[in-house]
Design a protein around this motif. Structure first.
Motif, PDB file in Angstrom:
ATOM      1  N   SER A  12      45.500  45.506  89.539  1.00  0.00           N
ATOM      2  CA  SER A  12      44.983  45.351  88.378  1.00  0.00           C
ATOM      3  C   SER A  12      45.006  46.731  87.499  1.00  0.00           C
ATOM      4  O   SER A  12      44.514  47.419  88.123  1.00  0.00           O
ATOM      5  N   VAL A  86      37.061  46.640  85.916  1.00  0.00           N
ATOM      6  CA  VAL A  86      37.052  46.633  87.414  1.00  0.00           C
ATOM      7  C   VAL A  86      36.332  45.586  87.757  1.00  0.00           C
ATOM      8  O   VAL A  86      36.954  44.874  88.779  1.00  0.00           O
ATOM      9  N   ILE A  94      43.148  49.210  91.948  1.00  0.00           N
ATOM     10  CA  ILE A  94      42.927  49.233  90.515  1.00  0.00           C
ATOM     11  C   ILE A  94      43.575  50.759  90.022  1.00  0.00           C
ATOM     12  O   ILE A  94      43.850  51.446  90.607  1.00  0.00           O
ATOM     13  N   ARG A 171      41.028  52.120  95.030  1.00  0.00           N
ATOM     14  CA  ARG A 171      40.576  50.643  95.963  1.00  0.00           C
ATOM     15  C   ARG A 171      39.342  50.304  94.987  1.00  0.00           C
ATOM     16  O   ARG A 171      38.411  51.101  95.130  1.00  0.00           O
ATOM     17  N   ARG A 172      39.581  49.062  94.677  1.00  0.00           N
ATOM     18  CA  ARG A 172      38.239  48.212  93.908  1.00  0.00           C
ATOM     19  C   ARG A 172      37.133  48.455  94.769  1.00  0.00           C
ATOM     20  O   ARG A 172      35.976  48.976  94.285  1.00  0.00           O
ATOM     21  N   SER A 173      37.339  48.136  96.087  1.00  0.00           N
ATOM     22  CA  SER A 173      35.904  48.209  96.977  1.00  0.00           C
ATOM     23  C   SER A 173      35.344  49.525  96.938  1.00  0.00           C
ATOM     24  O   SER A 173      34.134  49.578  97.120  1.00  0.00           O
ATOM     25  N   TYR A 175      35.399  52.132  94.664  1.00  0.00           N
ATOM     26  CA  TYR A 175      34.865  52.187  93.352  1.00  0.00           C
ATOM     27  C   TYR A 175      33.601  51.428  93.306  1.00  0.00           C
ATOM     28  O   TYR A 175      32.619  52.192  92.580  1.00  0.00           O
TER      29      TYR A 175
END
Length: 248
Positions: A12, A86, A94, A171-173, A175
């Protein structure tokens, strides 16, 4: 077809934008070209622009089916725009870049591939761009940036030469595990390290702004960074890292 009906993308790309009419659609096209062949979506977050930014993006959705347009109801700043993107994003990876077009999208694979490579450190959570060798700004702006980056690097020990570079992959997790505050986007490497993650950096290119003007002044950015830096130093002083957990 709504985003929820589509296959979940791997990547994303989140782009905060405020009064960037004329910049956003060419930038969206460049992002799509740079990631052609990959599984991705593009989220532009319009921070309550006063110009035609939002309408230009809405009109471009017919041309770019992977484009999503998220709009704030009130102006809330760049860090909140990134966070909104996000939170709405569906990809586990991301990428961010600035809405002014100064971060060339062709550098996106550089940070994405570094983050997702097979031999990456286990806790690698962020790969940031470093414009130091290629920055296309005035001499005064580059001096102010070097001074601010040097001070921050010395005080926070985040090993980052160019935290202001908008081009990042993370990594989204990871963030979502970070504390949020206004101007947080300037301190992502330090906050990631605080949580026990590893950050790396790669040289990227930079280009002149073609349309519009910067939303920041050198002194305004420096003042905000100094006050925020004290807050991040306090957060770091209160950190206790469990180094993970196990279930039995």
């Amino acid at each position: 077809m709504s985003p929820s009906d589509q296959t979940v993308p791997e990547i994303s790309v989140v782009v905060p934008a405020y009064n960037e009419a004329g910049n956003v659609v060419p930038l969206a096209r460049e992002i799509a070209a740079a990631l052609d062949g990959r599984s991705f979506e593009i989220l532009f977050v319009d921070d309550c622009s006063k110009d035609a930014t939002r309408q230009e993006l809405i009109d471009a959705k017919a041309e770019l089916p992977m484009l999503r347009v998220i709009a704030h109801r009130h102006n809330a700043g760049q860090s909140r725009s990134v966070r909104t993107g996000v939170m709405q994003a569906r990809g586990a990876i991301i990428c961010t870049l600035d809405g002014d077009g100064q971060n060339p999208p062709q550098d996106l694979p550089t940070v994405i591939d570094a983050l997702t490579r097979d031999d990456a450190p286990e806790n690698l959570a962020l790969v940031g761009g470093d414009r130091s060798a290629n920055r296309q700004d005035s001499a005064w702006k580059k001096f102010a940036s070097r001074f601010g980056n040097g001070l921050r690097k010395a005080m926070l020990n985040d090993n980052c030469n160019d935290t202001g570079c908008g081009l990042k992959a993370f990594r989204r997790s990871a963030y979502l595990a970070l504390p949020f505050f206004d101007h947080q986007h300037r301190f992502l490497p330090a906050l990631m390290i605080r949580e026990g993650y590893v950050c790396e950096f790669r040289p990227v290119t930079h280009r002149h702004r073609m349309i519009g003007t910067s939303k920041y002044t050198n002194f305004g950015r420096l003042f905000a960074s100094l006050t925020d830096m004290m807050g991040v130093m306090w957060l770091n002083s209160r950190a206790r890292n469990s180094r993970g957990s196990d279930e039995f």
